[in-house]
Design an enzyme around this catalytic site. Structure first.
Site, PDB file in Angstrom:
ATOM      1  N   ASN A 114       0.822  -1.212   0.000  1.00 31.79           N
ATOM      2  CA  ASN A 114       0.000   0.000   0.000  1.00 31.79           C
ATOM      3  C   ASN A 114       0.856   1.262   0.000  1.00 31.79           C
ATOM      4  O   ASN A 114       0.508   2.261   0.620  1.00 31.79           O
ATOM      5  CB  ASN A 114      -0.929  -0.023   1.240  1.00 31.79           C
ATOM      6  CG  ASN A 114      -1.915   1.128   1.255  1.00 31.79           C
ATOM      7  OD1 ASN A 114      -2.541   1.426   0.251  1.00 31.79           O
ATOM      8  ND2 ASN A 114      -2.039   1.797   2.390  1.00 31.79           N
ATOM      9  N   GLY A 115       1.992   1.197  -0.713  1.00 31.33           N
ATOM     10  CA  GLY A 115       2.906   2.342  -0.693  1.00 31.33           C
ATOM     11  C   GLY A 115       2.699   3.344  -1.808  1.00 31.33           C
ATOM     12  O   GLY A 115       3.287   4.412  -1.817  1.00 31.33           O
ATOM     13  N   LYS A 127      -3.265   5.411  -3.452  1.00 31.00           N
ATOM     14  CA  LYS A 127      -4.057   4.831  -4.536  1.00 31.00           C
ATOM     15  C   LYS A 127      -5.175   3.950  -3.984  1.00 31.00           C
ATOM     16  O   LYS A 127      -6.247   3.839  -4.573  1.00 31.00           O
ATOM     17  CB  LYS A 127      -3.148   4.008  -5.449  1.00 31.00           C
ATOM     18  CG  LYS A 127      -3.855   3.500  -6.687  1.00 31.00           C
ATOM     19  CD  LYS A 127      -2.911   2.795  -7.633  1.00 31.00           C
ATOM     20  CE  LYS A 127      -3.680   2.351  -8.874  1.00 31.00           C
ATOM     21  NZ  LYS A 127      -2.824   1.615  -9.811  1.00 31.00           N
ATOM     22  N   GLN A 190       7.362   0.971   5.042  1.00 29.79           N
ATOM     23  CA  GLN A 190       8.586   0.567   4.385  1.00 29.79           C
ATOM     24  C   GLN A 190       9.625   1.664   4.566  1.00 29.79           C
ATOM     25  O   GLN A 190       9.332   2.761   5.054  1.00 29.79           O
ATOM     26  CB  GLN A 190       8.341   0.231   2.916  1.00 29.79           C
ATOM     27  CG  GLN A 190       7.933   1.367   2.019  1.00 29.79           C
ATOM     28  CD  GLN A 190       7.655   0.895   0.593  1.00 29.79           C
ATOM     29  OE1 GLN A 190       6.534   0.987   0.135  1.00 29.79           O
ATOM     30  NE2 GLN A 190       8.659   0.404  -0.107  1.00 29.79           N
ATOM     31  N   HIS A 223       8.917  -2.729  -3.526  1.00 31.40           N
ATOM     32  CA  HIS A 223       8.289  -3.655  -2.576  1.00 31.40           C
ATOM     33  C   HIS A 223       9.224  -4.758  -2.092  1.00 31.40           C
ATOM     34  O   HIS A 223       8.885  -5.497  -1.174  1.00 31.40           O
ATOM     35  CB  HIS A 223       6.987  -4.235  -3.121  1.00 31.40           C
ATOM     36  CG  HIS A 223       6.998  -4.596  -4.577  1.00 31.40           C
ATOM     37  ND1 HIS A 223       7.897  -5.475  -5.124  1.00 31.40           N
ATOM     38  CD2 HIS A 223       6.198  -4.198  -5.595  1.00 31.40           C
ATOM     39  CE1 HIS A 223       7.641  -5.620  -6.414  1.00 31.40           C
ATOM     40  NE2 HIS A 223       6.645  -4.844  -6.745  1.00 31.40           N
ATOM     41  N   ASN A 251      -0.370  -6.785  -4.530  1.00 29.24           N
ATOM     42  CA  ASN A 251      -0.570  -5.347  -4.714  1.00 29.24           C
ATOM     43  C   ASN A 251      -2.017  -5.007  -4.387  1.00 29.24           C
ATOM     44  O   ASN A 251      -2.936  -5.714  -4.796  1.00 29.24           O
ATOM     45  CB  ASN A 251      -0.293  -4.939  -6.169  1.00 29.24           C
ATOM     46  CG  ASN A 251       1.143  -5.216  -6.573  1.00 29.24           C
ATOM     47  OD1 ASN A 251       2.031  -5.264  -5.736  1.00 29.24           O
ATOM     48  ND2 ASN A 251       1.376  -5.398  -7.858  1.00 29.24           N
ATOM     49  N   ASN A 330       2.682 -11.177  -9.058  1.00 30.01           N
ATOM     50  CA  ASN A 330       3.041 -10.553  -7.782  1.00 30.01           C
ATOM     51  C   ASN A 330       2.067 -10.923  -6.657  1.00 30.01           C
ATOM     52  O   ASN A 330       1.944 -10.212  -5.667  1.00 30.01           O
ATOM     53  CB  ASN A 330       3.190  -9.035  -7.880  1.00 30.01           C
ATOM     54  CG  ASN A 330       4.389  -8.532  -7.092  1.00 30.01           C
ATOM     55  OD1 ASN A 330       5.428  -9.182  -7.032  1.00 30.01           O
ATOM     56  ND2 ASN A 330       4.267  -7.376  -6.447  1.00 30.01           N
ATOM     57  N   LYS A 396      -4.392  -0.181 -13.114  1.00 32.24           N
ATOM     58  CA  LYS A 396      -3.277   0.766 -13.222  1.00 32.24           C
ATOM     59  C   LYS A 396      -3.688   2.059 -13.926  1.00 32.24           C
ATOM     60  O   LYS A 396      -3.059   3.088 -13.769  1.00 32.24           O
ATOM     61  CB  LYS A 396      -2.108   0.138 -14.003  1.00 32.24           C
ATOM     62  CG  LYS A 396      -1.572  -1.162 -13.414  1.00 32.24           C
ATOM     63  CD  LYS A 396      -0.857  -0.933 -12.116  1.00 32.24           C
ATOM     64  CE  LYS A 396      -0.253  -2.225 -11.568  1.00 32.24           C
ATOM     65  NZ  LYS A 396       0.238  -2.065 -10.183  1.00 32.24           N
TER      66      LYS A 396
END
Length: 508
Positions: A114-115, A127, A190, A223, A251, A330, A396
């Site tokens: 969630n970065g 996002k 992170q 990530h 993601n 991913n 995206k």
């Protein structure tokens, strides 16, 4: 001290100058250490320890960056993975489910990356807070999915969000709304690494502040940072102490990445000494996925091969759908105990991604990053599982958003499933032009989302708007030339049509 990257690279490539290379490397590392110490001195007490750990991780990456001499992959050593190393999903599913599903679910933690910010879709903030379906955000749908699991099986599957310094504060505020949901939500941040000047290879930050002139001087390092930051946060140990064994990582913008009970049962039903420590969900490539990372056999281990690692002469071969048939979604299942072991042994091995950026003022910088899937070669008994395409539904762009908002999908307990009325399982190829890039503009151009159940291909370019209850079938191409405008009226049915020019009323 100012050492230019090109000079440094030339020196490194000259094998007869090994001693000189080492001197330059040492000088650069010393200069970097001094600059990081200067920056750390500006940190407040609350962030001093976090900053120290972040900078230790950055220095390890920077040291490796200076040591490496060209591509990390010898193309001649790349082999196809052995047959049994990538299992078909149907085979995993055929094992069925245990009598007590709760017993395996209670060993699981769901982790969402969630970065990221919503800037590419014209939104401010995380996002994960963009509305994607019936006013539900990515985060809403995630919480609904896990709450449904916990209620159905009477379990306690927690949700963990890996935030970045860009998303932490806004995410924290929104979490209050889930207080009464049956999902425990944890967060950790992170790392925060300094962007470095492409020429001097030194940090551009003046101090530890993230505001004003300093706003563009820091970045979250990809990530792949999940392993170190999860471990450093103390949350990894806490979850192991609670009896958790695996994390399912994906993601947050991949709406197909829901908890799969068959994959989880496969992991938990292996004998303890032979358990997979890492499972990567892969799916079949289409022409739209040619740049996606793929699994290969390299040095006796499964390895993720990304396009950035491929020598230029072999890029076309890498993109070949016939040679590399699958790509990484991913969606990853990883053993908590293995993460702890590898972190403590300092044995987590991931390739460095050098990401060049140009800041608003024109300054060229680089970011040193890593990818979470690249660590697959560090884990024991790693496995790929070839899953249905439905488990890869990333949003995206607004073209993706159009698909998930449409009647192609139905929503149930936070999960999107393809409508049974759709005759074939693939989604239409959809390309919306630059007038639709920002979510706000996109929403203004649709009075309602068109019926797309029988659509194969949609291209829209220029100043185009859609009235209510429009139906699109087959291949539809709508192009408004510069200065022209096309309004598709309410109730229009477009089937295998090309519409161009300047159109305000369409006969139908």
């Amino acid at each position: 001290m100012s050492i230019y990257v090109e000079d440094f690279r030339k020196a490194v490539s000259n094998s007869g100058m090994a001693q000189f290379q080492e001197v330059i490397r040492q000088e650069l590392e010393n200069s970097m250490k001094q600059d990081l110490e200067r920056l750390q001195a500006t940190a407040n007490k609350a962030e001093a320890e976090i900053t120290r750990k972040d900078f230790e991780g950055f220095m390890t990456l920077f040291h490796r960056f200076l040591q490496e001499k060209g591509p990390s992959v010898d193309w001649g050593k790349i082999q196809r993975p052995p047959e049994d190393s990538i299992q078909p999903y149907e085979k995993i599913k055929s094992k069925g489910l245990p009598d007590n599903v709760a017993s395996v679910l209670n060993k699981l933690v769901v982790v969402k990356l969630n970065g990221g910010l919503g800037t590419s879709m014209g939104c401010k903030g995380p996002k994960s807070l963009i509305s994607v379906r019936n006013e539900n955000t990515f985060l809403d749908l995630t919480v609904q999915q896990i709450e449904h699991l916990n209620k159905t099986y009477n379990t306690d599957v927690p949700l963990v969000l890996m935030n970045s310094f860009n998303t932490d504060e806004d995410t924290d505020k929104i979490l209050q709304k889930y207080t009464h949901c049956r999902v425990k939500i944890h967060t950790f941040n992170q790392s925060r690494y300094p962007r470095i000047n492409k020429e001097s290879l030194l940090p551009i930050a003046k101090d530890m502040s993230k505001m004003g002139d300093n706003a563009d001087t820091w970045y979250p390092p990809g990530h792949g940072d999940i392993y170190a930051s999860f471990y450093n946060s103390g949350l990894l140990d806490k979850l192991i102490a609670e009896g958790k064994e695996y994390i399912f990582v994906s993601n947050i913008d991949n709406l197909g990445a829901t908890v799969d009970l068959y994959i989880l049962n496969h992991l938990m039903s292996q004998p303890n000494g032979k358990r997979c420590e890492f499972v990567m969900e892969v799916t079949d490539k289409t022409r739209a996925d040619v740049k996606g990372g793929t699994l290969t056999q390299y040095g006796g281990k499964l390895r993720l091969l990304e396009i950035a690692q491929v020598p230029k002469a072999h890029v076309d071969e890498f993109k070949s759908v016939s040679k590399f048939k699958i790509f990484n979604t991913n969606n990853l299942w990883i053993s908590l105990a293995a993460i702890k072991r590898l972190q403590e042994q300092n044995a987590m091995d991931m390739e460095i991604i050098v990401n060049p950026k140009t800041l608003n003022g024109g300054l060229n910088v680089i970011q040193l990053e890593t990818a979470v899937g690249a660590a697959i070669k560090s884990f024991d008994n790693a496995l790929g599982i070839n899953v249905p395409r439905s488990r890869f539904l990333p949003v995206k762009t607004t073209s993706d958003l159009l698909l998930v908002m449409s009647n192609l999908y139905s929503l149930n307990a936070g999960s999107l499933t393809m409508s049974e009325k759709r005759e074939f399982p693939t989604v239409p190829l959809t390309k919306l032009g630059s007038s639709f890039t920002k979510v706000q503009d996109f929403l203004m151009r649709f009075e309602s989302i068109p019926d797309m159940l029988e659509l194969d291909h949609l291209t829209v370019s220029g100043d185009v708007t859609f009235g209510k209850n429009v139906c699109l079938k087959g291949t539809v191409i709508i192009i408004a030339n510069h200065g022209d405008r096309i309004d598709i009226p309410a109730g229009a049915v477009l089937e295998n049509k090309i519409v161009s020019g300047n159109l305000r009323i369409l006969d139908h």
